[in-house]
Write a protein that holds these residues in place. Structure first.
Motif, PDB file in Angstrom:
ATOM      1  N   UNK A 207       0.807  -1.220   0.000  1.00 21.02           N
ATOM      2  CA  UNK A 207       0.000   0.000   0.000  1.00 21.02           C
ATOM      3  C   UNK A 207       0.836   1.264   0.000  1.00 21.02           C
ATOM      4  N   UNK A 208       1.878   1.306   0.823  1.00 25.25           N
ATOM      5  CA  UNK A 208       2.814   2.432   0.852  1.00 25.25           C
ATOM      6  C   UNK A 208       4.051   1.978   1.618  1.00 25.25           C
ATOM      7  N   UNK A 209       5.121   2.746   1.505  1.00 19.84           N
ATOM      8  CA  UNK A 209       6.408   2.276   2.005  1.00 19.84           C
ATOM      9  C   UNK A 209       6.610   2.482   3.499  1.00 19.84           C
ATOM     10  N   UNK A 210       5.787   3.312   4.117  1.00 17.56           N
ATOM     11  CA  UNK A 210       6.018   3.665   5.510  1.00 17.56           C
ATOM     12  C   UNK A 210       5.911   2.499   6.470  1.00 17.56           C
ATOM     13  N   UNK A 211       4.900   1.645   6.277  1.00 15.68           N
ATOM     14  CA  UNK A 211       4.726   0.517   7.181  1.00 15.68           C
ATOM     15  C   UNK A 211       5.852  -0.499   7.011  1.00 15.68           C
ATOM     16  N   UNK A 216      11.064  -2.778   9.087  1.00 16.48           N
ATOM     17  CA  UNK A 216      12.506  -2.954   8.913  1.00 16.48           C
ATOM     18  C   UNK A 216      13.281  -2.400  10.111  1.00 16.48           C
ATOM     19  N   UNK A 217      12.886  -1.221  10.561  1.00 19.78           N
ATOM     20  CA  UNK A 217      13.558  -0.595  11.702  1.00 19.78           C
ATOM     21  C   UNK A 217      13.341  -1.422  12.961  1.00 19.78           C
ATOM     22  N   UNK A 218      12.118  -1.893  13.163  1.00 12.90           N
ATOM     23  CA  UNK A 218      11.799  -2.652  14.367  1.00 12.90           C
ATOM     24  C   UNK A 218      12.520  -3.991  14.433  1.00 12.90           C
ATOM     25  N   UNK A 258      -0.310   4.993  -1.186  1.00 14.63           N
ATOM     26  CA  UNK A 258      -1.444   5.333  -0.345  1.00 14.63           C
ATOM     27  C   UNK A 258      -0.987   6.243   0.800  1.00 14.63           C
ATOM     28  N   UNK A 259      -1.886   7.050   1.312  1.00 13.33           N
ATOM     29  CA  UNK A 259      -1.593   7.841   2.498  1.00 13.33           C
ATOM     30  C   UNK A 259      -1.790   6.961   3.721  1.00 13.33           C
ATOM     31  N   UNK A 260      -0.800   6.944   4.600  1.00  9.70           N
ATOM     32  CA  UNK A 260      -0.888   6.099   5.786  1.00  9.70           C
ATOM     33  C   UNK A 260      -2.170   6.385   6.557  1.00  9.70           C
ATOM     34  N   UNK A 261      -2.881   5.323   6.887  1.00 11.74           N
ATOM     35  CA  UNK A 261      -4.120   5.372   7.662  1.00 11.74           C
ATOM     36  C   UNK A 261      -5.304   5.967   6.887  1.00 11.74           C
ATOM     37  N   UNK A 262      -5.137   6.125   5.577  1.00 18.30           N
ATOM     38  CA  UNK A 262      -6.243   6.649   4.776  1.00 18.30           C
ATOM     39  C   UNK A 262      -6.281   5.875   3.466  1.00 18.30           C
ATOM     40  N   UNK A 263      -7.178   4.915   3.389  1.00 18.30           N
ATOM     41  CA  UNK A 263      -7.256   4.063   2.217  1.00 18.30           C
ATOM     42  C   UNK A 263      -8.555   4.283   1.450  1.00 18.30           C
ATOM     43  N   UNK A 264      -8.985   5.542   1.385  1.00 18.71           N
ATOM     44  CA  UNK A 264     -10.199   5.848   0.636  1.00 18.71           C
ATOM     45  C   UNK A 264     -11.425   5.165   1.199  1.00 18.71           C
TER      46      UNK A 264
END
Length: 442
Positions: A207-211, A216-218, A258-264
Motif C-alpha cells: 500500500x505504501x512504504x512507511x509501514x 525494517x527498523x523494528x 497510499x496515504x498512511x491510515x487513509x485508504x479511501x
C-alpha cells in the motif's frame, strides 16, 4: 526471547497467583472493592485505534453497578500522543485510564511521576500475568510500575488471495509462506515476488512504504535509538542500507502510494489497489474494518500467512495507565487490571486481533480457536500464527522522540519516494535535515 515456549509454565504461575488472590479476597480487579462505599463513580478512558474494549466496558458496568465508563477512542496512536501531551501540559483533562502506545512510552517515562504507581493498587499481586519484557517496559527508573500491558505486536503477512490468483501466484497460506522463503524470508525475496506480481498484473504490491520501513527498523537490535538512549540514525549504515533496498523497490513501482491510515474509506482494500499488507495482530482488526467500510467481507479475499520478511518483528503494543490527575485512581486501576487480565485480553483479540501480552491468554481457546476475526481471514488460525510469529520477538528500546522520527522525519521522506518526487538518496538526506530540525536541535 521465546514467548510461545514459556507460555505453559508462566500460565501455570499466573493461574496459581490468581487462585491465591481469590482466596485472599483482595484481587486488583475484585468487584467487591470497586467503588468503596458504593458511591456512583464515572471513569473516563482514552484509547486509540482498534483495541476491542466495547463489550468489556459493558460487562464491567454490569458487574459494577456503581461504575459508569465514559470512553473516548482516538483514531491513531500519534493523535493520541498529541492529545495526551496537550492535556498533560495544561494540567487538566486527562482521563482516569490513559492508553499509551509503545512508540511514545519513553516520552511518558520522562514524566512518570505524572502517573500512579500501580503497585499501590495491587499490581505486585498480578505481575506474573505478563511476559517479562512487557512488564519491564512499563517500569520506570525508580521501580514504579505505571502501566498494565495490553497487547504486543508480532507481525505476519496479510495478502489478497484473489489478487495472487490473478497474478498466477500461490493462494494457499502455507504455499504463500514458502513463496516468500518461510523461516528464511528476506526483504529481497519479498520485493522479488513483488516484481513478479507487478509484471503479471501491472499493479502495486504494497500500500505504501512507511509501514514496511517501520517493520525494517523494528527488526534491528537497535532502532532510532541505541539501548543507551543515544540517537542512532545519522551514520547508521544498517538503516541506510535498508532504506536503499526499500527505496529501490518503491521507485520500481511496487508501492501504491497510499496515504498512511487513509485508504479511501477502505476502497483500496477491496479493489486490489495492492496485494500485500504488513500485519501485526492489531492491524488485522484494522484490515477487517477497512474492508467492511468499503462494503466488502470475507469473500474479498484477504488472508493471513505465517511468514514475515526479515524475520521476527514487533510493531506496537499498548499499556493502560492511571494519570495522577484521576480523581478515582483506585477504581481506575481496578478497571485497567480487568481490561488487561487473561480473559479480557482473549476477548479483545477475537474482536480486534490484539495479541495478548498476558501469557495465560496466549493459549486461551478464544485466541487459538475460531473467532469473528479468523473467519474473516479465510479461517486462518491467526492466534496460532501470531504465537509463532512472537517467537524471537524482543522489546526494542524506543527513545523519547521515536514516534516523531517515524512519522515526522521519515514520514515526509516516505511520501517523497512513494510519489516519485525524490530518489532514495535525496529522500534520506532530507530526512536527516528534518531530524536535525525536529529532534537534534529542537
Amino acid at each position: 526471547m521465546s514467548l510461545s515456549r514459556r507460555t505453559k509454565a508462566v500460565a501455570a504461575v499466573a493461574g496459581a497467583a490468581a487462585i491465591a488472590l481469590l482466596a485472599a479476597g483482595c484481587s486488583a480487579g475484585d468487584s467487591s472493592s470497586s467503588g468503596g462505599s458504593g458511591d456512583k463513580v464515572e471513569l473516563t478512558v482514552t484509547t486509540f485505534g482498534t483495541m476491542g474494549y466495547d463489550d468489556l466496558y459493558a460487562q464491567y458496568e454490569a458487574d459494577h453497578p456503581n461504575i459508569t465508563i465514559k470512553p473516548t477512542n482516538i483514531d491513531t496512536g500519534d493523535n493520541a500522543k498529541t492529545d495526551w501531551q496537550t492535556k498533560a501540559a495544561a494540567g487538566a483533562g486527562l482521563p482516569d485510564v490513559q492508553a499509551v502506545e509503545e512508540g511514545w512510552l519513553s516520552a511518558v517515562m520522562q514524566v512518570s511521576d505524572q502517573f500512579n504507581d500501580l503497585s499501590d493498587y495491587g499490581a505486585d499481586e498480578i505481575k506474573d500475568r505478563w511476559v517479562d519484557w512487557k512488564l519491564a517496559q512499563a517500569t520506570d527508573k525508580d521501580g514504579r510500575l505505571i502501566g498494565y500491558g495490553s497487547d504486543i505486536g508480532p507481525e505476519g503477512l496479510c495478502y489478497n488471495r484473489t489478487a495472487f490468483e490473478a497474478a498466477g501466484l500461490p493462494t494457499d497460506r502455507e504455499e504463500v509462506a514458502t513463496l516468500f522463503g518461510g523461516e528464511d524470508a528476506t526483504w529481497d525475496k519479498y520485493f522479488e515476488v513483488g516484481q513478479q506480481y507487478k509484471a503479471a498484473t501491472g499493479k502495486a504490491f504494497y500500500d505504501q512504504s512507511g509501514f514496511l520501513w517501520n517493520a525494517m527498523v523494528n527488526q534491528q537490535p537497535e532502532g532510532y535509538y541505541t539501548k543507551d538512549g543515544e540517537l542512532n540514525v545519522d551514520g547508521n549504515k544498517d538503516l541506510q542500507k535498508l532504506w536503499t533496498t526499500l527505496s529501490a523497490a518503491t521507485e520500481s513501482g511496487l508501492s501504491a502510494n497510499q496515504t498512511a491510515w487513509d485508504w479511501g474509506k477502505g476502497k483500496a482494500f477491496t479493489d486490489q489497489t495492492f496485494a500485500t499488507f504488513v500485519c501485526p495482530g492489531w492491524m488485522l482488526g484494522v484490515v477487517k474494518g477497512q474492508v467492511t467500510a468499503a462494503g466488502g467481507d470475507a469473500t474479498t479475499g484477504w488472508d493471513f500467512a505465517n511468514v514475515f520478511p526479515g524475520g521476527a518483528a514487533n510493531w506496537g503494543g499498548s499499556f493502560l495507565t492511571v494519570p495522577t490527575q484521576s480523581k478515582h485512581p483506585k477504581e481506575a486501576a481496578e478497571l485497567a487490571a480487568f481490561l488487561t487480565d487473561a480473559k479480557s485480553q482473549a476477548a479483545a483479540f477475537g474482536v480486534a486481533g490484539t495479541f495478548p501480552s498476558v501469557t495465560a491468554a496466549q493459549t486461551d481457546p478464544a485466541v487459538t480457536g475460531t473467532n469473528e476475526l479468523s473467519t474473516f481471514f479465510n479461517d486462518a488460525p491467526i492466534g496460532e500464527i501470531l504465537a509463532q510469529r512472537a517467537d524471537g520477538v524482543v522489546a526494542q528500546y524506543k527513545g523519547p522522540d521515536d514516534s516523531v522520527i517515524q512519522s515526522q522525519v521519515f514520514g515526509p521522506a516516505i511520501q517523497q519516494i512513494d510519489s516519485g518526487k525524490a530518489d532514495g538518496a535525496t529522500a534520506w538526506d532530507n530526512a536527516l535535515e528534518l531530524l536535525n530540525q525536529l529532534v537534534v536541535n529542537k
